[in-house]
Write an enzyme that holds these catalytic residues in place. Structure first.
Site, PDB file in Angstrom:
ATOM      1  N   THR A  86      -7.448   1.465  13.036  1.00  0.00           N
ATOM      2  CA  THR A  86      -7.038   1.923  11.704  1.00  0.00           C
ATOM      3  C   THR A  86      -8.174   1.779  10.700  1.00  0.00           C
ATOM      4  OG1 THR A  86      -4.758   1.304  12.186  1.00  0.00           O
ATOM      5  CG2 THR A  86      -5.329   1.596   9.872  1.00  0.00           C
ATOM      6  N   HIS A 128      -3.328  10.160  11.974  1.00  0.00           N
ATOM      7  CA  HIS A 128      -2.194   9.287  12.290  1.00  0.00           C
ATOM      8  C   HIS A 128      -1.714   9.686  13.669  1.00  0.00           C
ATOM      9  CE1 HIS A 128       1.799   7.396  12.036  1.00  0.00           C
ATOM     10  NE2 HIS A 128       2.218   8.510  12.612  1.00  0.00           N
ATOM     11  N   ASN A 188      -8.337   7.376   6.520  1.00  0.00           N
ATOM     12  CA  ASN A 188      -8.781   7.213   7.906  1.00  0.00           C
ATOM     13  C   ASN A 188      -8.523   8.441   8.779  1.00  0.00           C
ATOM     14  OD1 ASN A 188      -6.044   6.964   8.403  1.00  0.00           O
ATOM     15  ND2 ASN A 188      -6.135   4.791   8.909  1.00  0.00           N
ATOM     16  N   PHE A 196       0.806  -1.229   0.000  1.00  0.00           N
ATOM     17  CA  PHE A 196       0.000   0.000   0.000  1.00  0.00           C
ATOM     18  C   PHE A 196       0.839   1.279   0.000  1.00  0.00           C
ATOM     19  CE2 PHE A 196       0.506  -1.328   4.465  1.00  0.00           C
ATOM     20  CZ  PHE A 196       1.059  -0.178   5.023  1.00  0.00           C
TER      21      PHE A 196
END
Length: 140
Positions: free
Chosen positions: A93, A117, A114, A59
């Site tokens: 997550t 962080h 999302n 990813f």
């Protein structure tokens, strides 16, 4: 618990939707204090450097693209047990697995978008803070 500092980032998917204030309020309501904050537009080099730990993951390319797609707010948070507290208020997550009332449950669009962080340990908090802030920029 000791007073500690942690790194927090509000990602482009959230800043593009004008959620910086709402997310910061959730962090402050959880007892965390913002002691440094700035809005940046990450370069490809900055994103690749910051997420270098993931460079061999499938990813990685998508992560770098997402992080360079718009402004990001980088912050240093301070408070009792700040690292764990930030992780708890962020939520899992994957927003589908996040607890009700967490940032990701409320604001995230997907696992890739999302919204936030946060550092996962004291060592990574120190590294991530140093990546974005000089000592003189942190005012506690």
């Amino acid at each position: 618990m000791a007073i500690e500092r942690t790194f927090s980032m509000i990602k482009p998917d959230a800043t593009k939707r004008n959620l910086t204030g709402a997310i910061t309020k959730m962090l402050e309501d959880a007892g965390l204090r913002v002691v440094a904050s700035k809005r940046v537009w990450m370069s490809r080099r900055e994103a690749e450097g910051f997420y270098a730990v993931h460079k061999d993951r499938p990813f990685f390319g998508e992560l770098v693209e997402g992080m360079t797609s718009g402004p990001t707010v980088v912050q240093v948070l301070e408070g009792e047990g700040a690292i764990l507290k930030n992780r708890e208020i962020m939520g899992a997550t994957n927003p589908a697995n996040a607890a009700e009332g967490t940032i990701r449950k409320v604001h995230a669009l997907s696992i890739g978008e999302n919204s936030v962080h946060g550092s996962d340990a004291p060592e990574t908090a120190a590294q991530e803070i140093k990546y974005w802030f000089s000592d003189t920029e942190i005012v506690g």
